[in-house]
Design a protein around this motif. Structure first.
Motif, PDB file in Angstrom:
ATOM      1  N   GLY A 171     -37.199 -42.783  54.816  1.00  0.00           N
ATOM      2  CA  GLY A 171     -36.334 -43.971  54.808  1.00  0.00           C
ATOM      3  C   GLY A 171     -36.336 -44.584  53.408  1.00  0.00           C
ATOM      4  N   THR A 172     -35.770 -45.780  53.314  1.00  0.00           N
ATOM      5  CA  THR A 172     -35.649 -46.416  51.992  1.00  0.00           C
ATOM      6  C   THR A 172     -37.007 -46.581  51.318  1.00  0.00           C
ATOM      7  OG1 THR A 172     -33.652 -47.578  52.703  1.00  0.00           O
ATOM      8  CG2 THR A 172     -34.795 -48.485  50.801  1.00  0.00           C
ATOM      9  N   SER A 173     -38.007 -47.081  52.054  1.00  0.00           N
ATOM     10  CA  SER A 173     -39.334 -47.292  51.441  1.00  0.00           C
ATOM     11  C   SER A 173     -39.928 -45.980  50.972  1.00  0.00           C
ATOM     12  CB  SER A 173     -40.288 -47.955  52.434  1.00  0.00           C
ATOM     13  OG  SER A 173     -39.844 -49.224  52.783  1.00  0.00           O
ATOM     14  N   GLY A 174     -39.867 -44.943  51.822  1.00  0.00           N
ATOM     15  CA  GLY A 174     -40.457 -43.642  51.480  1.00  0.00           C
ATOM     16  C   GLY A 174     -39.827 -43.062  50.226  1.00  0.00           C
ATOM     17  N   ILE A 175     -38.507 -43.126  50.137  1.00  0.00           N
ATOM     18  CA  ILE A 175     -37.829 -42.551  48.964  1.00  0.00           C
ATOM     19  C   ILE A 175     -38.169 -43.356  47.711  1.00  0.00           C
ATOM     20  CG2 ILE A 175     -35.578 -42.104  47.904  1.00  0.00           C
ATOM     21  CD1 ILE A 175     -34.499 -41.350  50.613  1.00  0.00           C
ATOM     22  N   GLU A 176     -38.129 -44.694  47.819  1.00  0.00           N
ATOM     23  CA  GLU A 176     -38.423 -45.509  46.622  1.00  0.00           C
ATOM     24  C   GLU A 176     -39.831 -45.246  46.103  1.00  0.00           C
ATOM     25  OE1 GLU A 176     -35.566 -49.366  47.529  1.00  0.00           O
ATOM     26  OE2 GLU A 176     -37.641 -49.699  46.939  1.00  0.00           O
ATOM     27  N   LEU A 181     -43.757 -42.603  42.332  1.00  0.00           N
ATOM     28  CA  LEU A 181     -44.964 -41.788  42.145  1.00  0.00           C
ATOM     29  C   LEU A 181     -44.665 -40.519  41.358  1.00  0.00           C
ATOM     30  CD1 LEU A 181     -46.594 -42.120  45.691  1.00  0.00           C
ATOM     31  CD2 LEU A 181     -47.418 -43.118  43.542  1.00  0.00           C
ATOM     32  N   SER A 182     -43.435 -40.007  41.486  1.00  0.00           N
ATOM     33  CA  SER A 182     -43.108 -38.731  40.849  1.00  0.00           C
ATOM     34  C   SER A 182     -43.120 -38.826  39.324  1.00  0.00           C
ATOM     35  CB  SER A 182     -41.735 -38.233  41.322  1.00  0.00           C
ATOM     36  OG  SER A 182     -40.729 -39.077  40.808  1.00  0.00           O
ATOM     37  N   ARG A 183     -43.157 -40.041  38.785  1.00  0.00           N
ATOM     38  CA  ARG A 183     -43.221 -40.183  37.314  1.00  0.00           C
ATOM     39  C   ARG A 183     -44.588 -39.775  36.794  1.00  0.00           C
ATOM     40  NH1 ARG A 183     -40.872 -45.718  38.339  1.00  0.00           N
ATOM     41  NH2 ARG A 183     -38.731 -45.159  38.819  1.00  0.00           N
ATOM     42  N   THR A 184     -45.602 -39.810  37.624  1.00  0.00           N
ATOM     43  CA  THR A 184     -46.958 -39.541  37.131  1.00  0.00           C
ATOM     44  C   THR A 184     -47.677 -38.423  37.892  1.00  0.00           C
ATOM     45  OG1 THR A 184     -47.717 -41.345  38.560  1.00  0.00           O
ATOM     46  CG2 THR A 184     -47.393 -41.853  36.223  1.00  0.00           C
ATOM     47  N   ARG A 185     -47.070 -37.889  38.950  1.00  0.00           N
ATOM     48  CA  ARG A 185     -47.791 -36.871  39.730  1.00  0.00           C
ATOM     49  C   ARG A 185     -46.831 -36.072  40.605  1.00  0.00           C
ATOM     50  NH1 ARG A 185     -52.062 -40.133  42.555  1.00  0.00           N
ATOM     51  NH2 ARG A 185     -51.873 -41.781  41.025  1.00  0.00           N
ATOM     52  N   GLN A 186     -47.377 -35.007  41.205  1.00  0.00           N
ATOM     53  CA  GLN A 186     -46.552 -34.182  42.086  1.00  0.00           C
ATOM     54  C   GLN A 186     -46.378 -34.900  43.427  1.00  0.00           C
ATOM     55  OE1 GLN A 186     -47.984 -30.206  42.683  1.00  0.00           O
ATOM     56  NE2 GLN A 186     -45.958 -29.570  43.378  1.00  0.00           N
ATOM     57  N   VAL A 187     -45.134 -34.898  43.923  1.00  0.00           N
ATOM     58  CA  VAL A 187     -44.855 -35.633  45.160  1.00  0.00           C
ATOM     59  C   VAL A 187     -44.002 -34.792  46.098  1.00  0.00           C
ATOM     60  CG1 VAL A 187     -43.840 -37.731  46.154  1.00  0.00           C
ATOM     61  CG2 VAL A 187     -44.913 -37.841  43.904  1.00  0.00           C
ATOM     62  N   ASP A 245     -31.539 -38.937  44.756  1.00  0.00           N
ATOM     63  CA  ASP A 245     -32.355 -39.592  43.712  1.00  0.00           C
ATOM     64  C   ASP A 245     -33.754 -38.986  43.693  1.00  0.00           C
ATOM     65  OD1 ASP A 245     -30.282 -41.393  43.234  1.00  0.00           O
ATOM     66  OD2 ASP A 245     -31.063 -42.827  44.709  1.00  0.00           O
ATOM     67  N   ALA A 246     -34.288 -38.743  44.880  1.00  0.00           N
ATOM     68  CA  ALA A 246     -35.646 -38.182  44.970  1.00  0.00           C
ATOM     69  C   ALA A 246     -35.669 -36.772  44.387  1.00  0.00           C
ATOM     70  CB  ALA A 246     -36.106 -38.181  46.425  1.00  0.00           C
ATOM     71  N   ARG A 247     -34.677 -35.962  44.742  1.00  0.00           N
ATOM     72  CA  ARG A 247     -34.628 -34.574  44.232  1.00  0.00           C
ATOM     73  C   ARG A 247     -34.531 -34.586  42.716  1.00  0.00           C
ATOM     74  NH1 ARG A 247     -31.264 -33.483  48.652  1.00  0.00           N
ATOM     75  NH2 ARG A 247     -32.463 -32.531  50.323  1.00  0.00           N
ATOM     76  N   LYS A 248     -33.666 -35.453  42.188  1.00  0.00           N
ATOM     77  CA  LYS A 248     -33.489 -35.524  40.717  1.00  0.00           C
ATOM     78  C   LYS A 248     -34.798 -35.912  40.034  1.00  0.00           C
ATOM     79  CE  LYS A 248     -28.618 -36.669  40.305  1.00  0.00           C
ATOM     80  NZ  LYS A 248     -27.786 -37.839  40.552  1.00  0.00           N
ATOM     81  N   ALA A 249     -35.611 -36.714  40.716  1.00  0.00           N
ATOM     82  CA  ALA A 249     -36.887 -37.167  40.142  1.00  0.00           C
ATOM     83  C   ALA A 249     -37.976 -36.087  40.278  1.00  0.00           C
ATOM     84  CB  ALA A 249     -37.330 -38.445  40.833  1.00  0.00           C
ATOM     85  N   GLY A 250     -37.644 -34.968  40.909  1.00  0.00           N
ATOM     86  CA  GLY A 250     -38.614 -33.877  41.043  1.00  0.00           C
ATOM     87  C   GLY A 250     -39.405 -33.905  42.333  1.00  0.00           C
ATOM     88  N   VAL A 251     -39.019 -34.792  43.247  1.00  0.00           N
ATOM     89  CA  VAL A 251     -39.711 -34.866  44.545  1.00  0.00           C
ATOM     90  C   VAL A 251     -39.268 -33.673  45.386  1.00  0.00           C
ATOM     91  CG1 VAL A 251     -39.904 -36.194  46.687  1.00  0.00           C
ATOM     92  CG2 VAL A 251     -39.803 -37.379  44.470  1.00  0.00           C
TER      93      VAL A 251
END
Ligand SMILES: Cc1cc2nc3c(=O)[nH]c(=O)nc-3n(C[C@H](O)[C@H](O)[C@H](O)COP(=O)(O)OP(=O)(O)OC[C@H]3O[C@@H](n4cnc5c(N)ncnc54)[C@H](O)[C@@H]3O)c2cc1C
Length: 361
Positions: A171-176, A181-187, A245-251
């Motif tokens: 949901g919104t919270s999980g994706i945000e 987190l993906s900026r500093t670690r694998q998610v 957005d999540a995919r683009k961030a590498g999630v």
């Protein structure tokens, strides 16, 4: 306190309780707010550091007080808490008092609290739909070496132990949180992805969109009643963020988490996930109302009301429940309408009672 019968006690000083108190005051009904935390609007203050509203400022006002931000701005969570604190400034309120039980008594209700008993003719429960975190039972089968927390306890990436994070709940919270987190670690992000409201719709027709969710998606329309079922079961649509957005961030997207292997590792499609040192449950919240005597509950444990009025328990009301009347019932910009409806009901009951007692207004 006991022996001193209040007209109305409002439980909770979030936006729902404050809107209810404001609408009662507008109708000349005395009330007192009891709030468990040390300050009003505390639930906003305790959310994660980077949280910003997904609703633009022009749709975040409570009755009688325009939200102090430019139209289109997405205020941060502390700005919301400050706005609520200012809104509450002259309201009759006792903080640091947790209501532990509500019982029906002669002529009203007895409230058992952390500071003794209170009595009131009417009670408005505004304790929020996000007070009790829901974590699925599978959590207990995870390897104890895996750090676990619920999204309501997440503050920022630095507060988590090092290593990869599996976020459960898309949901919104999980994706945000996953994107942050993906900026500093694998998610990894596991779960069914809800409908995403297209950004273009919000950018170009935001006002119309708000009118649609506020005026059309209500329990008074067939479409609203249809949406209500899915909303209370699965939560609202994605607004402002998307799985893209999540995919683009590498999630990395995963299906729902339903299995755990023999050593307590999360499994997807029959394979154990390696490298997830933390599991963050963005799995929403649950209803918990056993502390209110005689309250009828639906199959999911939420109170059965008619627009916040508990028909079978005269004098008992709710404000701020999910889809209490419409999709916006639990949003800043929508809760005022429900508060007005409930306050109108209480004012009419007070008037009828005074007339019966021969008291003049
Ligand atoms: C992550 C997140 C983001 C959100 N973003 C938006 C957004 O962008 N726009 C929007 O409009 N809405 C948003 N919402 C939804 C909604 O506006 C908030 O959940 C809001 O906090 C709900 O207000 P409330 O007053 O109903 O409940 P709460 O804010 O939870 O307030 C309830 C209050 O009751 C108190 N309380 C609870 N139990 C007791 C008790 N037994 N005795 C005494 N006091 C008690 C609590 O301490 C609390 O202060 C968001 C919600 C979440 C979780």
């Amino acid at each position: 306190m006991a022996g001193n019968m209040n007209h109305t006690i409002v439980i909770g000083a979030g936006q729902a309780g404050l809107a209810a108190a404001a609408q009662l005051r507008n109708r000349g009904v005395e009330c007192e707010i009891l709030e468990a935390a040390d300050s009003p609007g505390n639930s906003w203050r305790s959310r994660w550091d980077s949280l910003r509203l997904f609703t633009p400022a022009q749709h975040c006002s409570l009755p009688g007080a325009t939200f102090p931000a430019a139209p289109g701005a997405k205020p941060g969570k502390d700005q919301v808490a400050d706005y609520l604190a200012a809104y509450a400034a002259d309201m009759p309120m006792t903080t640091g008092v947790a209501v532990e039980g509500v019982r029906r008594g002669s002529g009203g209700f007895t409230l058992d609290t952390s500071a003794g008993t209170f009595e009131a003719r009417s009670v408005v429960v505004a304790t929020g739909a996000t007070s009790v975190p829901f974590v699925p039972g599978i959590a207990e089968r995870l390897d104890p070496a895996i750090h676990q927390l619920h999204s309501s306890n997440y503050r920022n990436a630095a507060a988590l132990p090092p290593g990869g994070v599996l976020v459960v709940g898309a949901g919104t919270s999980g994706i945000e949180i996953a994107v942050e987190l993906s900026r500093t670690r694998q998610v990894w992000l596991a779960g069914r992805v809800p409908f995403h409201v297209p950004d273009a719709l919000l950018d170009h027709a935001g006002g119309l969109y708000w009118q649609f969710i506020h005026r059309v998606l209500t329990r008074s329309t067939p479409m609203g009643r249809k949406v209500a079922g899915g909303f209370t079961a699965h939560g609202g649509p994605l607004i402002s963020v998307s799985m893209e957005d999540a995919r683009k961030a590498g999630v990395r997207a995963l299906p729902r988490l339903e299995e755990v292997d023999g050593s307590g590792r999360p499994m997807f499609d029959g394979q154990a996930l390696q490298g997830a040192d933390t599991v963050l449950w963005a799995t929403g919240f649950k209803a918990q109302y056993g502390w209110i005597e005689g309250l009828p509950l639906d199959s999911r444990g939420w109170p059965v009301t008619t627009r916040g009025v508990v028909e079978s328990v005269p004098g008992l009301y709710f404000v701020g429940m999910p889809f209490q009347y419409g999709l916006t019932s639990s949003l800043l910009g929508g809760v005022g309408r429900d508060a007005a409806h409930v306050a109108g009901h209480i004012a009419a009951a007070e008037m009828a009672r005074d007339s019966a007692l021969g008291l003049n207004h």
